[in-house]
Write a protein that holds these residues in place. Sequence first.
Motif, PDB file in Angstrom:
ATOM      1  N   GLU A   6       0.837  -1.196   0.000  1.00 49.25           N
ATOM      2  CA  GLU A   6       0.000   0.000   0.000  1.00 49.25           C
ATOM      3  C   GLU A   6       0.874   1.249   0.000  1.00 49.25           C
ATOM      4  N   PRO A   7       0.459   2.265  -0.761  1.00 54.24           N
ATOM      5  CA  PRO A   7       1.237   3.501  -0.751  1.00 54.24           C
ATOM      6  C   PRO A   7       1.111   4.179   0.616  1.00 54.24           C
ATOM      7  N   SER A   8       2.107   4.905   0.996  1.00 55.01           N
ATOM      8  CA  SER A   8       2.039   5.617   2.270  1.00 55.01           C
ATOM      9  C   SER A   8       2.017   7.119   2.005  1.00 55.01           C
TER      10      SER A   8
END
Length: 118
Positions: A6-8
């Motif tokens: 998941e992108p942060s």
Amino acid sequence: MTNADEPSVRIGDVSHSTFAIGSQARAESHHGTASQRDPAAEELLAAVRALRADLTRVRADGRTAQLDAELAETEDEITRTGAVGQGRLQRLRQLLTDSEALVSLIASAGAVAGLLGM
């Protein structure tokens, strides 16, 4: 626990910033609003607006068009920032000096000139 795929997102200091997140998001910025104007800027703004209105009543030429354009920029600057820079004040003084006949003819021009210390 977060998934490594998941992108942060990391947000640092956002003071004095305007932003929106999401497809329907909308952001507005109201930095430097009129409530921060000093009384001298308010007085000059009123005089600038009166002179611009009076300029519509005289026959336009290159000088009046240039004066109106500078007055419009002055009005915009005061409205946006609550103040007006010395460079702009000097340009207005010069334009009013160049239009001395106009200043003596239109009372609002005299009011602006007076507020500029002329």
